[in-house]
Design a protein around this motif. Structure first.
Motif, PDB file in Angstrom:
ATOM      1  N   VAL A 302       0.679  -1.721   0.106  1.00 15.75           N
ATOM      2  CA  VAL A 302      -0.021  -0.435  -0.090  1.00 15.75           C
ATOM      3  C   VAL A 302       0.795   1.164  -0.100  1.00 15.75           C
ATOM      4  O   VAL A 302       0.301   2.292  -0.800  1.00 15.75           O
ATOM      5  CB  VAL A 302      -0.924  -0.048   1.579  1.00 15.75           C
ATOM      6  N   LEU A 303       2.010   1.293   0.890  1.00 13.69           N
ATOM      7  CA  LEU A 303       2.746   2.145   0.768  1.00 13.69           C
ATOM      8  C   LEU A 303       3.803   1.554  -0.198  1.00 13.69           C
ATOM      9  O   LEU A 303       4.630   3.234  -0.235  1.00 13.69           O
ATOM     10  CB  LEU A 303       3.183   3.161   2.340  1.00 13.69           C
ATOM     11  N   GLY A 304       4.270   0.906  -0.824  1.00 18.39           N
ATOM     12  CA  GLY A 304       5.132   1.145  -1.858  1.00 18.39           C
ATOM     13  C   GLY A 304       6.753   1.381  -1.430  1.00 18.39           C
ATOM     14  O   GLY A 304       7.212   1.463  -1.990  1.00 18.39           O
ATOM     15  N   LEU A 305       6.995   0.638   0.290  1.00 18.65           N
ATOM     16  CA  LEU A 305       8.258   0.884   1.194  1.00 18.65           C
ATOM     17  C   LEU A 305       8.593  -0.280   0.499  1.00 18.65           C
ATOM     18  O   LEU A 305       8.293  -1.425   0.102  1.00 18.65           O
ATOM     19  CB  LEU A 305       8.323   0.784   2.029  1.00 18.65           C
ATOM     20  N   ALA A 491      -6.623   2.718  -6.370  1.00 18.33           N
ATOM     21  CA  ALA A 491      -6.869   3.051  -5.904  1.00 18.33           C
ATOM     22  C   ALA A 491      -7.627   1.999  -5.060  1.00 18.33           C
ATOM     23  O   ALA A 491      -7.979   1.583  -3.035  1.00 18.33           O
ATOM     24  CB  ALA A 491      -7.556   4.456  -5.676  1.00 18.33           C
ATOM     25  N   ALA A 492      -8.053   1.458  -5.108  1.00 12.73           N
ATOM     26  CA  ALA A 492      -8.896  -0.231  -4.435  1.00 12.73           C
ATOM     27  C   ALA A 492      -8.545  -0.301  -4.014  1.00 12.73           C
ATOM     28  O   ALA A 492      -8.644  -1.078  -2.861  1.00 12.73           O
ATOM     29  CB  ALA A 492     -10.664  -0.614  -5.675  1.00 12.73           C
ATOM     30  N   VAL A 493      -7.056  -1.417  -4.222  1.00 16.49           N
ATOM     31  CA  VAL A 493      -5.864  -2.494  -3.583  1.00 16.49           C
ATOM     32  C   VAL A 493      -6.133  -1.711  -2.233  1.00 16.49           C
ATOM     33  O   VAL A 493      -5.954  -2.529  -1.467  1.00 16.49           O
ATOM     34  CB  VAL A 493      -5.418  -2.429  -4.554  1.00 16.49           C
ATOM     35  N   GLU A 494      -5.466  -0.679  -2.657  1.00 14.20           N
ATOM     36  CA  GLU A 494      -4.690   0.459  -1.242  1.00 14.20           C
ATOM     37  C   GLU A 494      -5.544   0.638  -0.133  1.00 14.20           C
ATOM     38  O   GLU A 494      -5.486  -0.099   1.010  1.00 14.20           O
ATOM     39  CB  GLU A 494      -4.393   1.799  -2.387  1.00 14.20           C
ATOM     40  N   ALA A 495      -6.950   0.365  -0.555  1.00 17.50           N
ATOM     41  CA  ALA A 495      -7.801   1.463   0.567  1.00 17.50           C
ATOM     42  C   ALA A 495      -8.687   0.290   0.645  1.00 17.50           C
ATOM     43  O   ALA A 495      -8.445  -0.466   2.002  1.00 17.50           O
ATOM     44  CB  ALA A 495      -9.208   2.049  -0.118  1.00 17.50           C
ATOM     45  N   GLY A 496      -8.779  -0.698  -0.176  1.00 12.97           N
ATOM     46  CA  GLY A 496      -8.863  -2.286   0.607  1.00 12.97           C
ATOM     47  C   GLY A 496      -8.492  -3.483   1.231  1.00 12.97           C
ATOM     48  O   GLY A 496      -8.138  -3.762   2.257  1.00 12.97           O
TER      49      GLY A 496
END
Length: 543
Positions: A302-305, A491-496
């Motif tokens: 989600v945060l891409g770290l 956006a859906a992947v990150e939020a979900g």
């Protein structure tokens, strides 16, 4: 009865035994996590599947958890010093074999042997501290020992990331060799030969213990890989777990029949604090596993770290844990240890509750670091005083068995935590992903909204929740609309995923509150006040 005479260390301080014990324990704890960060590299190096490479870690954890009961009793029978030294030699040689492995199969076998070495060492570290240190200083010593676990928890991923990116995956194993040699030199020079206790060997108990735990741990640890269904032919995950429960029940009945000569004397659990400490130990291990699995995935997906940067998010908390643990150990020598542990569990539950509220798609990383600092404080307050509460008051003849039982329940708690958390995260993704897709679809062209949401729903049902949905764009869609759909999918992947991770973290809060309840129910008084040790050790000194 009177307390046993102090162990003769030839004029040396009891603190002189800690360096080899802590170095050995540090290697064991680091190797529970250091391989995780190298999984993609190992897949590429050996051209192996994710499931196969997963066994590089599973083999280590399986042999380690399954043998702790047996190795704890071996320390009572043959003395903790020779068993610890043997484990240290096995672990160090196996680390060399891991680095030299020419195939993934050889690496898995070497890791299993490494787990045997870790199992030989771990109960002896607690047992030797319990038997060498006087009761009024034992909490401080276990505090130093406990700080090792806090630092090692996060050192594994960080050190693994640095070594894999700089000198190669082999060095995540080679790094153990110099540490192991130094620990071996110190162990031979400083560890005392403590009195042993002759007893008949509980062969049937060993077999039942190993088989029962192996079936349970394998079923829980690997169940997700088989979707909790069929493994091969008529063999299924529920069948394996059920067989593990039955064999473990037979083990308990056999131990009751054996009495004092049992591999695991059931009279240990008559001690209120020992029984409750075992439940609390399983709870904290459950929570630690439950925190790091969804949280690490969230940081990366989600945060891409990067894996290394994701590991660094927990570094300050780990360092805080290493600082707090020795102070917590000393504090448990001066006040009732149960209140130190209770406070630690409350701090842990509050910190993870706050962390769950911060797990969002666009959160600033520092807002995650702050609750992780609280996590470090709580871990430092719980770990060493809990070990002190578990072992204080036990008959010295059964110190190894008690340490083995405590470490076994901790490891099994972690295995259960891993299985439960994966199941909860997967089930929540099946709900949160389509819901997030429904929200972002409102900004898409009308004719694409239904197929977009249906694609996410299908992907979630197939366990592909984080894969971005299964919606294929029509070939005639303009480039601008295609970009809009891709942005909506991301956006859906990150939020979900963020929502599912937060809800999964909330499960660990409940488990931590169970641990707090166990600590609250323990007997009061100073942690070193308890039944006197066995009289047969009175006046017996190590030579």
């Amino acid at each position: 009865m009177t307390a046993p005479a102090p162990v003769d260390l030839g004029g040396r301080s009891p603190w002189s035994i800690l360096p080899p014990l802590c170095l050995g324990f540090f290697m064991i704890m680091v190797d529970t996590t250091i391989v995780n960060i190298a999984v993609p590299t190992l897949q590429e190096a050996f051209d192996a599947s994710l499931v196969t490479v997963g066994w590089v870690n599973s083999a280590y954890l399986l042999t380690f958890a399954v043998l702790l009961l047996v190795t704890g009793r071996l320390g009572d029978r043959f003395g903790p010093r020779p068993v610890f030294v043997t484990g240290l030699v096995v672990f160090t040689i196996a680390s060399l074999a891991c680095g030299l492995a020419g195939s993934v199969g050889m690496l898995i076998v070497a890791r299993a042997v490494q787990g045997v070495g870790g199992a030989l060492m771990t109960p002896q570290t607690m047992a030797m501290i319990t038997r060498v240190f006087p009761a009024q200083k034992r909490g401080a010593a276990l505090g130093v020992w406990g700080s090792v676990a806090g630092v090692a928890t996060i050192t594994g991923p960080v050190l693994g990331g640095i070594l894999v990116e700089s000198v190669g995956w082999e060095w995540i194993f080679y790094v153990n060799i110099p540490v192991g040699l130094v620990a071996l030199w110190l162990a031979v020079r400083t560890l005392p030969a403590l009195p042993t206790h002759a007893r008949t060997f509980d062969g049937p108990g060993v077999v039942l213990s190993v088989v029962g735990l192996a079936l349970l741990v394998f079923g829980l640890q690997e169940g997700g890989e088989y979707a909790w269904g069929t493994i091969a032919g008529p063999i299924s995950v529920p069948l394996v777990i059920g067989a593990g429960v039955l064999v473990s029940a037979a083990f308990v009945l056999w131990q009751r029949h054996r009495g004092d000569d049992a591999l695991l004397p059931l009279k240990l659990f008559v001690q209120r604090n020992f029984a409750l400490a075992n439940v609390a130990g399983a709870a904290v291990s459950f929570a630690m596993t439950g925190i790091f699995f969804p949280f690490t995935l969230y940081l990366q997906q989600v945060l891409g770290l990067s894996p290394l940067h994701a590991a660094l998010v927990g570094l300050p908390g780990s360092l805080i844990s290493g600082v707090v643990a020795p102070f917590a150990g000393r504090l448990s020598d001066r006040v009732a240890g149960k209140w130190v542990v209770f406070t630690g569990f409350v701090v842990l539950a509050a910190s993870i509750g706050i962390l769950a509220t911060q797990v969002q798609p666009d959160v600033a990383v520092w807002r995650l670091v702050v609750p992780m600092l609280g996590f470090g404080v709580g871990t430092g307050l719980v770990f060493s005083p809990l070990g002190n509460l578990a072992t204080t008051g036990l008959d010295q003849r059964n110190a190894g068995a008690g340490a083995g039982a405590f470490n076994t329940t901790r490891q099994v708690g972690g295995v259960i935590g891993s299985a439960v958390v994966v199941a909860v995260l997967t089930s929540r993704l099946a709900s949160t992903m389509p819901a997030a897709a429904q929200d972002v679809a409102q900004d898409l062209p009308t004719e694409l909204r239904g197929p977009f949401v249906d694609g996410f729903r299908q992907a979630a049902a197939e366990g592909l929740g984080a894969a971005g949905g299964g919606f294929d764009l029509p070939a005639d869609v303009p480039a601008t609309v295609a970009d809009q759909v891709r942005a909506a999918a991301q956006a859906a992947v990150e939020a979900g995923f963020a929502t599912a991770a937060a809800q999964t973290l909330a499960v660990t809060v409940g488990v931590l509150l169970l641990g707090a309840a166990c600590a609250f129910a323990m007997r009061g008084g100073l942690s070193h006040v308890g039944p006197p040790a066995a009289a047969d050790e009175v006046g017996t000194a190590a030579r």
